[in-house]
Design a protein around this motif. Sequence first.
Motif, mmCIF file in Angstrom:
data_model
loop_
_atom_site.group_PDB
_atom_site.id
_atom_site.type_symbol
_atom_site.label_atom_id
_atom_site.label_comp_id
_atom_site.label_asym_id
_atom_site.label_seq_id
_atom_site.Cartn_x
_atom_site.Cartn_y
_atom_site.Cartn_z
ATOM 1 N N GLN A 83 0.838 -1.205 0.000
ATOM 2 C CA GLN A 83 0.000 0.000 0.000
ATOM 3 C C GLN A 83 0.875 1.258 0.000
ATOM 4 O O GLN A 83 0.621 2.204 -0.753
ATOM 5 N N THR A 84 1.906 1.265 0.816
ATOM 6 C CA THR A 84 2.781 2.430 0.907
ATOM 7 C C THR A 84 3.552 2.629 -0.391
ATOM 8 O O THR A 84 3.729 3.765 -0.855
ATOM 9 N N LEU A 85 4.003 1.533 -1.004
ATOM 10 C CA LEU A 85 4.735 1.659 -2.264
ATOM 11 C C LEU A 85 3.826 2.113 -3.400
ATOM 12 O O LEU A 85 4.274 2.808 -4.320
ATOM 13 N N GLN A 86 2.556 1.735 -3.350
ATOM 14 C CA GLN A 86 1.615 2.134 -4.388
ATOM 15 C C GLN A 86 1.166 3.588 -4.225
ATOM 16 O O GLN A 86 1.094 4.328 -5.206
ATOM 17 N N ASN A 87 0.888 3.986 -2.973
ATOM 18 C CA ASN A 87 0.238 5.284 -2.751
ATOM 19 C C ASN A 87 0.990 6.212 -1.805
ATOM 20 O O ASN A 87 0.503 7.295 -1.519
ATOM 21 N N GLY A 88 2.101 5.776 -1.300
ATOM 22 C CA GLY A 88 2.783 6.548 -0.274
ATOM 23 C C GLY A 88 3.665 7.651 -0.816
ATOM 24 O O GLY A 88 3.675 7.966 -2.017
#
Length: 126
Positions: free
Chosen positions: A101-106
Amino acid sequence: RVILEAFITRSADADTSRREQLAQARRAFTEAQGRICRLLELVEHGFMDVNDPTLKERLKAAKLARQTTAARVHLLDAAGAAGPATIIRERLTRLAASLHQTLQNGDPGFRKAYLRIVRRSGRRGR
């Protein structure tokens, strides 16, 4: 999972080293304590005068060594209090989902830093 297992293996090696250092620190503490006792016995038996400057210097050095090694023992002992790490599937799944999630949207800065770490560790494995 492979990366975490490698990290845990490295941590286990570090723990072995920490335990060896702890044993050495405990021996050094015991030696310092023994030096203090032997110096005091010399005074008790009349072989050294309590006002002897050499006695004071040696006693001061032994007390400092005892204090230093006691602090080292405490730090090394506290560092091992957590115990060995284990990989729990549920935690690994949550970590992977959070990282994804963090790599996609962070934050883009985090993504760049993560890529630098992965690239660096990939080069070391060669």
